[in-house]
Enzyme design. Structure first.
Site, PDB file in Angstrom:
ATOM      1  N   ASP A 125      46.065  40.575  44.268  1.00 32.42           N
ATOM      2  CA  ASP A 125      45.168  40.305  43.150  1.00 32.42           C
ATOM      3  C   ASP A 125      43.775  40.074  43.713  1.00 32.42           C
ATOM      4  O   ASP A 125      43.537  39.070  44.393  1.00 32.42           O
ATOM      5  CB  ASP A 125      45.645  39.076  42.375  1.00 32.42           C
ATOM      6  N   SER A 184      44.468  35.573  33.043  1.00 27.72           N
ATOM      7  CA  SER A 184      43.153  35.441  33.658  1.00 27.72           C
ATOM      8  C   SER A 184      42.395  34.261  33.041  1.00 27.72           C
ATOM      9  O   SER A 184      42.858  33.133  33.099  1.00 27.72           O
ATOM     10  CB  SER A 184      42.387  36.761  33.526  1.00 27.72           C
ATOM     11  N   HIS A 202      45.391  42.608  39.308  1.00 24.14           N
ATOM     12  CA  HIS A 202      45.088  41.481  38.433  1.00 24.14           C
ATOM     13  C   HIS A 202      45.691  41.624  37.039  1.00 24.14           C
ATOM     14  O   HIS A 202      45.581  40.712  36.227  1.00 24.14           O
ATOM     15  CB  HIS A 202      43.570  41.333  38.320  1.00 24.14           C
TER      16      HIS A 202
END
Length: 253
Positions: free
Chosen positions: A203, A81, A231
């Site tokens: 996601d 991320s 995610h």
């Protein structure tokens, strides 16, 4: 450690280094593995500086400082991320410290606009941040099932919600603002190490088109789509994610 380059793992928003606990054992037998907490997270809570960490550049400076202090051979950096772009920015600053990048669910820009399908409007970003500021615990409980995106496995969302809830509210909000208002597309073309882009299905934070463009913008990058959903593929699809990373690192020079 007779294997390839040392491996350094960076976590995303609202979590800490323990996010990698289930995945790193797959590499510890033949790589030196390093996990760390970003400033304001986990055991690095007091390291957060509002000025330094108002943008992702401050976190990239921290990563460079860490690598300089450890003085390891060039590392394979695995960033989830926000840490994906932190790794890219740190590589730009100190390319000799990096052998490769693995970008898991990363995005250089979360906002729609300027011809970019970031996935969020400005209003949605402000609503996201406002919800964090208004009631951190309620935000944690509501957003975890959405970003985990595995409704048939509620234990995953419950675990993530607990992690989010443990995070310091003020520093998590600051980190979220730095992430969601950033635009680091210009840095992508400067990457000069082998790069793996991992994109999971469904996601909610990173549209598939972003992963396609991310990989296309980094010279020679490889895009691998995972069957894992949500995610957090290192939680929802640990074995598949580890296997994809292993296949990549085993082919590194």
């Amino acid at each position: 450690f007779p294997g390839g380059s040392p491996m350094v793992f960076g976590h995303g928003l609202g979590t800490d280094q323990t996010m990698w606990d289930q995945l790193t054992p797959a590499f510890e037998h033949d790589h030196r593995v390093v996990v760390f907490d970003h400033a304001g997270s986990g055991r690095a809570l007091l390291a957060h500086d509002p000025a330094r960490h108002g943008t992702l550049e401050g976190y990239a400076d921290d990563l460079v400082d860490l690598l300089d202090e450890l003085d390891l051979p060039p590392v394979t950096f695995v960033g989830h991320s926000a840490s994906a772009m932190v790794g890219v920015l740190a590589h730009v600053r100190r390319p000799e410290r990096f052998a490769a990048l693995v970008l898991v669910g990363g995005s250089p820009r979360y906002l729609d606009g300027d011809g970019w399908p970031g996935g969020m409007t400005e209003a949605e970003v402000e609503d996201f941040l406002a919800a964090m500021e208004r009631n951190h615990l309620a935000w944690a409980a509501s957003v975890a099932p959405v970003v985990m995106a595995n409704p048939d496995r509620p234990e995953l969302a419950a675990d993530l919600a607990e992690r989010f809830a443990r995070a310091d509210a003020a520093t998590a909000l600051s980190f979220a603002r730095a992430i969601l208002t950033s635009d680091h597309r210009d840095a992508l073309g400067t990457v000069r190490v082998p790069t793996l882009v991992l994109q999971s299905e469904d996601d909610p934070m990173v549209p598939d088109e972003v992963a396609v463009r991310l990989a296309a913008a980094i010279p020679g990058a490889q895009l691998v789509r995972l069957a894992a959903r949500g995610h957090f593929p290192h939680l929802s699809g640990r074995d598949e994610t580890a296997a994809a990373i292993r296949s990549f690192v085993d082919r590194l020079p």
